[in-house]
Design an enzyme around this catalytic site. Structure first.
Site, PDB file in Angstrom:
ATOM      1  N   LYS A  36       0.845  -1.196   0.000  1.00  0.00           N
ATOM      2  CA  LYS A  36       0.000   0.000   0.000  1.00  0.00           C
ATOM      3  C   LYS A  36       0.883   1.251   0.000  1.00  0.00           C
ATOM      4  O   LYS A  36       0.864   2.047   0.935  1.00  0.00           O
ATOM      5  CB  LYS A  36      -0.930  -0.015   1.207  1.00  0.00           C
ATOM      6  CG  LYS A  36      -1.884  -1.218   1.223  1.00  0.00           C
ATOM      7  CD  LYS A  36      -2.729  -1.248   2.484  1.00  0.00           C
ATOM      8  CE  LYS A  36      -3.669  -2.434   2.493  1.00  0.00           C
ATOM      9  NZ  LYS A  36      -4.497  -2.493   3.714  1.00  0.00           N
ATOM     10  N   GLY A  66      -7.752  -3.636   1.964  1.00  0.00           N
ATOM     11  CA  GLY A  66      -8.743  -3.803   3.015  1.00  0.00           C
ATOM     12  C   GLY A  66      -8.123  -3.602   4.380  1.00  0.00           C
ATOM     13  O   GLY A  66      -6.896  -3.451   4.510  1.00  0.00           O
ATOM     14  N   ALA A  70      -1.553  -7.042   9.925  1.00  0.00           N
ATOM     15  CA  ALA A  70      -0.917  -8.356  10.064  1.00  0.00           C
ATOM     16  C   ALA A  70      -0.970  -8.877  11.490  1.00  0.00           C
ATOM     17  O   ALA A  70      -1.023 -10.090  11.718  1.00  0.00           O
ATOM     18  CB  ALA A  70       0.534  -8.271   9.589  1.00  0.00           C
ATOM     19  N   LYS A 121      -4.951   6.707   2.305  1.00  0.00           N
ATOM     20  CA  LYS A 121      -5.339   6.476   3.707  1.00  0.00           C
ATOM     21  C   LYS A 121      -4.124   6.483   4.635  1.00  0.00           C
ATOM     22  O   LYS A 121      -4.245   6.804   5.823  1.00  0.00           O
ATOM     23  CB  LYS A 121      -6.143   5.180   3.836  1.00  0.00           C
ATOM     24  CG  LYS A 121      -5.413   3.892   3.454  1.00  0.00           C
ATOM     25  CD  LYS A 121      -4.720   3.232   4.627  1.00  0.00           C
ATOM     26  CE  LYS A 121      -3.949   2.005   4.179  1.00  0.00           C
ATOM     27  NZ  LYS A 121      -3.189   1.376   5.300  1.00  0.00           N
ATOM     28  N   ASP A 175     -10.545   0.417   5.513  1.00  0.00           N
ATOM     29  CA  ASP A 175      -9.086   0.509   5.600  1.00  0.00           C
ATOM     30  C   ASP A 175      -8.662   1.867   6.145  1.00  0.00           C
ATOM     31  O   ASP A 175      -7.718   1.976   6.936  1.00  0.00           O
ATOM     32  CB  ASP A 175      -8.486   0.270   4.215  1.00  0.00           C
ATOM     33  CG  ASP A 175      -7.030  -0.146   4.262  1.00  0.00           C
ATOM     34  OD1 ASP A 175      -6.530  -0.464   5.360  1.00  0.00           O
ATOM     35  OD2 ASP A 175      -6.380  -0.150   3.202  1.00  0.00           O
ATOM     36  N   SER A 185      -1.478   0.575  13.592  1.00  0.00           N
ATOM     37  CA  SER A 185      -1.162   1.332  12.384  1.00  0.00           C
ATOM     38  C   SER A 185       0.226   1.958  12.462  1.00  0.00           C
ATOM     39  O   SER A 185       0.512   2.794  13.317  1.00  0.00           O
ATOM     40  CB  SER A 185      -2.215   2.426  12.170  1.00  0.00           C
ATOM     41  OG  SER A 185      -1.836   3.295  11.125  1.00  0.00           O
ATOM     42  N   ASN A 187       1.521   4.017  10.272  1.00  0.00           N
ATOM     43  CA  ASN A 187       1.447   5.424   9.870  1.00  0.00           C
ATOM     44  C   ASN A 187       0.922   6.292  11.006  1.00  0.00           C
ATOM     45  O   ASN A 187       1.414   7.396  11.234  1.00  0.00           O
ATOM     46  CB  ASN A 187       0.570   5.544   8.625  1.00  0.00           C
ATOM     47  CG  ASN A 187       1.198   4.847   7.438  1.00  0.00           C
ATOM     48  OD1 ASN A 187       2.144   5.344   6.841  1.00  0.00           O
ATOM     49  ND2 ASN A 187       0.702   3.664   7.109  1.00  0.00           N
ATOM     50  N   VAL A 210       8.271   0.292   8.218  1.00  0.00           N
ATOM     51  CA  VAL A 210       8.152   1.399   7.276  1.00  0.00           C
ATOM     52  C   VAL A 210       6.747   1.986   7.320  1.00  0.00           C
ATOM     53  O   VAL A 210       5.754   1.258   7.242  1.00  0.00           O
ATOM     54  CB  VAL A 210       8.471   0.931   5.844  1.00  0.00           C
ATOM     55  CG1 VAL A 210       8.200   2.052   4.835  1.00  0.00           C
ATOM     56  CG2 VAL A 210       9.916   0.465   5.748  1.00  0.00           C
ATOM     57  N   GLU A 212       4.408   3.902   5.142  1.00  0.00           N
ATOM     58  CA  GLU A 212       4.279   4.270   3.734  1.00  0.00           C
ATOM     59  C   GLU A 212       3.726   5.692   3.554  1.00  0.00           C
ATOM     60  O   GLU A 212       3.931   6.320   2.518  1.00  0.00           O
ATOM     61  CB  GLU A 212       3.368   3.271   3.009  1.00  0.00           C
ATOM     62  CG  GLU A 212       3.860   1.840   2.994  1.00  0.00           C
ATOM     63  CD  GLU A 212       4.928   1.573   1.939  1.00  0.00           C
ATOM     64  OE1 GLU A 212       5.474   2.549   1.383  1.00  0.00           O
ATOM     65  OE2 GLU A 212       5.221   0.390   1.690  1.00  0.00           O
TER      66      GLU A 212
END
Length: 259
Positions: A36, A66, A70, A121, A175, A185, A187, A210, A212
């Protein structure tokens, strides 16, 4: 070389280096991106990059999206996954390999919509992290996230055919929500660190995974530079992450731009 389906699951920033030494042709395979993010420096999504640099048709390129953290999938928590492919038959082939008692498969042919929303997102999750780190409450968070959803759909509708997009609410809106609110999350975690006083550089260094959204903010700014007034949240994130505008000032300026 013996596989019919190849999954790409590296962070987007490292995909080029991972594939650099590839000596197996992908021309006869279904290639599935679960990434993503965007390819830094290329201003391309992963499917665009694979199409252009590996001469793959869009019919053989799939994208998985979606609300699929993980941390929960690895514990067999019920998860809805959407597989998008221009050729729906190939999406179904991939889905049949993945479906089980806790993974529910949904399908779409709108790869560009799915991929852009997954990129966007992440930026909004960073912004939500800013707000949480600065101490904003649930009331404002609801305003921020609802405005993020509106900004995301407006951005995508200017570039993609959005008819029947409601059928993908779990893969797009779901998502967005889980990325903005969940402690899993990455981010959001980046944004929280910055909101609590870390510099952008120190926050990135502190991250063990990371985020994104950092790269996505620069990508969206690049392709949307003529329409910044209609994207105040992603623009705010860009200013904080790349122009080092103080996050408290940036969020304060943003407050009056939300409805």
């Amino acid at each position: 070389s013996n596989s019919d389906i190849i999954f790409l699951v590296t962070p987007a920033a490292y995909l080029k280096s991972y594939l650099f030494h590839l000596d197996v042709s992908l021309k006869d395979k279904i290639v599935v991106s679960a990434i993503k993010g965007i390819i830094p420096g290329e201003y391309q999504t992963v499917t665009e990059y694979m199409h252009d640099h590996y001469d793959l048709s869009y019919d053989q390129l799939c994208f998985i999206s979606g609300p699929t953290h993980a941390e929960e999938v690895s514990h067999n928590r019920l998860t809805h996954i959407t597989i998008a492919c221009q050729k729906e038959e190939n999406a179904l082939i991939v889905g049949r390999q993945m479906e089980n008692s806790f993974l529910v498969m949904n399908y779409s042919t709108k790869v560009n919509v799915m991929e852009l929303s997954a990129i966007l997102k992440n930026i909004y999750a960073v912004a939500s992290g800013f707000a949480f780190g600065l101490g904003y409450g649930d009331n404002f968070m609801a305003v921020l996230v609802s405005n993020s959803a509106k900004e995301m759909f407006n951005f995508i509708s200017g570039r993609c055919e959005l008819r029947d997009v409601g059928t993908m609410s779990a893969s797009i809106l779901g998502d967005l929500l889980v990325s903005c609110y969940s402690s899993h999350s990455r981010n959001r975690q980046l944004g929280v660190l910055i909101g609590r006083g870390n510099t952008v550089k120190s926050a990135l260094n502190e991250m063990t995974m990371v985020a994104e959204g950092y790269f996505a903010a620069e990508y969206i700014r690049f392709i949307n530079s003529q329409d910044l007034k209609n994207a105040p949240i992603s623009e705010m994130a860009y200013q904080v992450l790349y122009k080092y505008v103080p996050v408290r000032k940036a969020m304060k300026d943003l407050e009056n731009k939300l409805v």
